[in-house]
Write a protein that holds these residues in place. Sequence first.
Motif, PDB file in Angstrom:
ATOM      1  N   GLU A  66       1.248   4.725   8.462  1.00  0.00           N
ATOM      2  CA  GLU A  66       1.794   5.964   9.441  1.00  0.00           C
ATOM      3  C   GLU A  66       3.037   6.221   9.134  1.00  0.00           C
ATOM      4  O   GLU A  66       3.520   7.383   9.370  1.00  0.00           O
ATOM      5  CB  GLU A  66       1.302   5.842  10.886  1.00  0.00           C
ATOM      6  CG  GLU A  66      -0.038   5.564  11.129  1.00  0.00           C
ATOM      7  CD  GLU A  66      -0.264   5.484  12.595  1.00  0.00           C
ATOM      8  OE1 GLU A  66       0.423   5.070  13.419  1.00  0.00           O
ATOM      9  OE2 GLU A  66      -1.528   5.832  12.972  1.00  0.00           O
ATOM     10  N   TYR A 105       1.824   5.064   0.950  1.00  0.00           N
ATOM     11  CA  TYR A 105       1.604   5.971   2.274  1.00  0.00           C
ATOM     12  C   TYR A 105       0.419   7.012   1.657  1.00  0.00           C
ATOM     13  O   TYR A 105       0.524   7.367   0.539  1.00  0.00           O
ATOM     14  CB  TYR A 105       2.803   6.574   2.563  1.00  0.00           C
ATOM     15  CG  TYR A 105       2.649   7.606   3.740  1.00  0.00           C
ATOM     16  CD1 TYR A 105       2.526   7.259   5.248  1.00  0.00           C
ATOM     17  CD2 TYR A 105       2.473   9.116   3.475  1.00  0.00           C
ATOM     18  CE1 TYR A 105       2.296   8.084   6.072  1.00  0.00           C
ATOM     19  CE2 TYR A 105       2.176   9.983   4.626  1.00  0.00           C
ATOM     20  CZ  TYR A 105       2.297   9.541   5.751  1.00  0.00           C
ATOM     21  OH  TYR A 105       1.961  10.418   6.658  1.00  0.00           O
ATOM     22  N   ASP A 112      -2.634   6.396   1.326  1.00  0.00           N
ATOM     23  CA  ASP A 112      -3.734   5.365   0.762  1.00  0.00           C
ATOM     24  C   ASP A 112      -4.116   4.410   2.119  1.00  0.00           C
ATOM     25  O   ASP A 112      -3.375   4.356   2.852  1.00  0.00           O
ATOM     26  CB  ASP A 112      -3.636   4.563  -0.364  1.00  0.00           C
ATOM     27  CG  ASP A 112      -3.269   5.410  -1.526  1.00  0.00           C
ATOM     28  OD1 ASP A 112      -3.562   6.573  -1.737  1.00  0.00           O
ATOM     29  OD2 ASP A 112      -2.564   4.812  -2.479  1.00  0.00           O
ATOM     30  N   LYS A 113      -5.316   3.848   1.742  1.00  0.00           N
ATOM     31  CA  LYS A 113      -5.787   2.669   2.870  1.00  0.00           C
ATOM     32  C   LYS A 113      -5.727   1.452   2.093  1.00  0.00           C
ATOM     33  O   LYS A 113      -6.195   1.422   0.993  1.00  0.00           O
ATOM     34  CB  LYS A 113      -6.958   3.250   3.484  1.00  0.00           C
ATOM     35  CG  LYS A 113      -7.208   4.678   4.231  1.00  0.00           C
ATOM     36  CD  LYS A 113      -8.317   4.839   4.878  1.00  0.00           C
ATOM     37  CE  LYS A 113      -8.447   6.356   5.682  1.00  0.00           C
ATOM     38  NZ  LYS A 113      -9.643   6.196   6.191  1.00  0.00           N
ATOM     39  N   ALA A 158       1.747   1.569  11.253  1.00  0.00           N
ATOM     40  CA  ALA A 158       0.222   1.742  10.603  1.00  0.00           C
ATOM     41  C   ALA A 158      -0.358   1.311  11.695  1.00  0.00           C
ATOM     42  O   ALA A 158       0.005   0.850  12.892  1.00  0.00           O
ATOM     43  CB  ALA A 158       0.180   0.446   9.461  1.00  0.00           C
ATOM     44  N   ASP A 196      -8.060  -0.321  11.605  1.00  0.00           N
ATOM     45  CA  ASP A 196      -9.583  -0.018  11.892  1.00  0.00           C
ATOM     46  C   ASP A 196     -10.379  -0.880  11.168  1.00  0.00           C
ATOM     47  O   ASP A 196     -10.610  -0.959  10.051  1.00  0.00           O
ATOM     48  CB  ASP A 196     -10.002   1.509  11.196  1.00  0.00           C
ATOM     49  CG  ASP A 196     -11.035   1.863  11.598  1.00  0.00           C
ATOM     50  OD1 ASP A 196     -11.856   1.339  12.494  1.00  0.00           O
ATOM     51  OD2 ASP A 196     -11.704   3.167  11.133  1.00  0.00           O
ATOM     52  N   ILE A 238      -4.173   1.243   7.802  1.00  0.00           N
ATOM     53  CA  ILE A 238      -3.906   2.871   7.533  1.00  0.00           C
ATOM     54  C   ILE A 238      -2.549   3.394   7.757  1.00  0.00           C
ATOM     55  O   ILE A 238      -1.923   3.003   9.095  1.00  0.00           O
ATOM     56  CB  ILE A 238      -4.912   3.888   8.453  1.00  0.00           C
ATOM     57  CG1 ILE A 238      -6.213   3.427   8.230  1.00  0.00           C
ATOM     58  CG2 ILE A 238      -4.517   5.144   8.134  1.00  0.00           C
ATOM     59  CD1 ILE A 238      -7.150   4.015   9.263  1.00  0.00           C
ATOM     60  N   VAL A 261       0.913  -1.295   0.100  1.00  0.00           N
ATOM     61  CA  VAL A 261       0.056   0.100  -0.132  1.00  0.00           C
ATOM     62  C   VAL A 261       0.764   1.384  -0.121  1.00  0.00           C
ATOM     63  O   VAL A 261       1.994   1.087   0.409  1.00  0.00           O
ATOM     64  CB  VAL A 261      -1.057   0.021   1.407  1.00  0.00           C
ATOM     65  CG1 VAL A 261      -0.380  -0.044   2.597  1.00  0.00           C
ATOM     66  CG2 VAL A 261      -1.937   1.183   1.247  1.00  0.00           C
ATOM     67  N   THR A 281      -9.179  -2.530   7.834  1.00  0.00           N
ATOM     68  CA  THR A 281      -8.494  -1.495   6.965  1.00  0.00           C
ATOM     69  C   THR A 281      -7.163  -1.047   7.919  1.00  0.00           C
ATOM     70  O   THR A 281      -7.107  -0.774   8.796  1.00  0.00           O
ATOM     71  CB  THR A 281      -9.390  -0.085   6.966  1.00  0.00           C
ATOM     72  OG1 THR A 281     -10.544  -0.662   6.299  1.00  0.00           O
ATOM     73  CG2 THR A 281      -8.858   0.910   5.987  1.00  0.00           C
TER      74      THR A 281
END
Length: 195
Positions: free
Chosen positions: A140, A99, A101-102, A130, A133, A138, A97, A136
């Motif tokens: 960091e 950075y 984006d999710k 990261a 959630d 996310i 992924v 998902t």
Amino acid sequence: TTSYDIAPKPIDVTWGSTKFPFTGQPQHPTATPVGTIGDEVCEIIVSGAQTNAGTYVATASGTLNSNYTLEGATNLTTPFEIDMSYLDDLDIAVKAVKYGDKLVLSLVGNIGNGDVTYTLSFIDGDSGKARLDGDTLIPEHVGKVLVSATVEETMNTHAKTLENVVIVIEKGDLDLSLVENETVYGTSFDLETVG
């Protein structure tokens, strides 16, 4: 002239394997004809296909060759089993992924559609960071993180935990634009960017 009726030849069947792992697709044993003439092909129609794990009965219900009949046959049914499967091909579908984006996590090989719980951990000495959630991820910070997935048992599949799959967080795309893109000739201005 004399006409004759040629009646179909009675045949019997033998059954193939009667034990199957759950695949998510309908399955039943195959029936092979016994008593055909020469190498003549005679496909047996089998009913009773099932998808879910359990014990069932398959029935040889006819032939696709009108030269033969199952009338009088004695071996027309057989019990068969579909066993719960182990999730041997389980994997995380996407492992990178950018950075900014999710990444919505999903699995390949979860053929029983068991409920999934994801957990996140970090690699000592790696800059990857990261948070999760739900399902998902996310990002960091750029680097690598570890995701584990636990799939609950279903009526068709055993539970399984997939441990420490590396997810790569790649550098994001920087989208720059000027705060002001207009000035008067001869006038100074500060060059600022956003993004």
